[in-house]
Design a protein around this motif. Structure first.
Motif, PDB file in Angstrom:
ATOM      1  N   LEU A 181       2.378   1.679  -3.510  1.00 29.16           N
ATOM      2  CA  LEU A 181       1.385   2.120  -4.489  1.00 29.16           C
ATOM      3  C   LEU A 181       1.022   3.585  -4.306  1.00 29.16           C
ATOM      4  CD1 LEU A 181      -0.991  -0.967  -4.681  1.00 29.16           C
ATOM      5  CD2 LEU A 181       0.623  -0.173  -6.401  1.00 29.16           C
ATOM      6  N   ARG A 182       0.946   4.035  -3.065  1.00 25.14           N
ATOM      7  CA  ARG A 182       0.649   5.445  -2.823  1.00 25.14           C
ATOM      8  C   ARG A 182       1.805   6.339  -3.228  1.00 25.14           C
ATOM      9  NH1 ARG A 182      -2.613   5.358   2.844  1.00 25.14           N
ATOM     10  NH2 ARG A 182      -4.490   4.411   1.982  1.00 25.14           N
ATOM     11  N   ARG A 183       3.016   5.861  -3.070  1.00 21.11           N
ATOM     12  CA  ARG A 183       4.176   6.650  -3.472  1.00 21.11           C
ATOM     13  C   ARG A 183       4.304   6.735  -4.978  1.00 21.11           C
ATOM     14  NH1 ARG A 183       9.124   7.939  -0.099  1.00 21.11           N
ATOM     15  NH2 ARG A 183      10.106   8.586  -2.001  1.00 21.11           N
ATOM     16  N   LYS A 184       3.841   5.714  -5.664  1.00 16.32           N
ATOM     17  CA  LYS A 184       3.922   5.689  -7.124  1.00 16.32           C
ATOM     18  C   LYS A 184       3.017   6.741  -7.735  1.00 16.32           C
ATOM     19  CE  LYS A 184       3.453   2.583 -11.025  1.00 16.32           C
ATOM     20  NZ  LYS A 184       3.028   1.274 -11.466  1.00 16.32           N
ATOM     21  N   LYS A 185       1.887   7.016  -7.093  1.00 16.92           N
ATOM     22  CA  LYS A 185       0.929   7.989  -7.629  1.00 16.92           C
ATOM     23  C   LYS A 185       1.399   9.363  -7.448  1.00 16.92           C
ATOM     24  CE  LYS A 185      -3.196   5.297  -6.971  1.00 16.92           C
ATOM     25  NZ  LYS A 185      -4.493   5.219  -6.357  1.00 16.92           N
TER      26      LYS A 185
ATOM     27  N   THR B 267       0.829  -1.206   0.000  1.00 15.64           N
ATOM     28  CA  THR B 267       0.000   0.000   0.000  1.00 15.64           C
ATOM     29  C   THR B 267       0.862   1.253   0.000  1.00 15.64           C
ATOM     30  OG1 THR B 267      -1.683  -1.198   1.239  1.00 15.64           O
ATOM     31  CG2 THR B 267      -1.864   1.187   1.216  1.00 15.64           C
TER      32      THR B 267
END
Length: 93
Positions: free
Chosen positions: A89-93, A86
């Motif tokens: 994935l949040r850092r990728k956005k 999680t």
């Protein structure tokens, strides 16, 4: 059961809880309750089985204690993995 291993499992469960809770903190409120209830139920089950083993030690295998140890390990490790995914994935956005 080795007491150091039991303490390690409690620490693993606490660290995993804080990681999983931090991962869903910005999400829906229901997920926080689900995470809390899963970890609470796992911790209570492990504690009760550990107390039962201390009060009346078994000479052979204690299946209930073994399953509660396995459940504690699975919940702890899965919580850290899900929190890490999680976070990534949040850092990728």
């Amino acid at each position: 059961m080795n007491y150091a291993y039991a303490i390690f499992l409690y620490v693993l469960l606490l660290v995993s809880f804080f990681c999983a809770y931090a991962a869903v903190k910005k999400g829906h409120k229901a997920w926080r309750y689900v995470i809390f209830l899963i970890y609470l139920a796992t911790g209570i089950l492990f504690t009760l089985m550990l107390i039962g083993e201390i009060r009346t030690p078994s000479e052979d295998a204690n299946i209930g204690l073994g399953f509660s140890i396995m459940l504690t390990e699975i919940v702890g490790i899965a919580g850290i993995i899900v929190a890490g995914i999680t976070y990534l994935l949040r850092r990728k956005k």
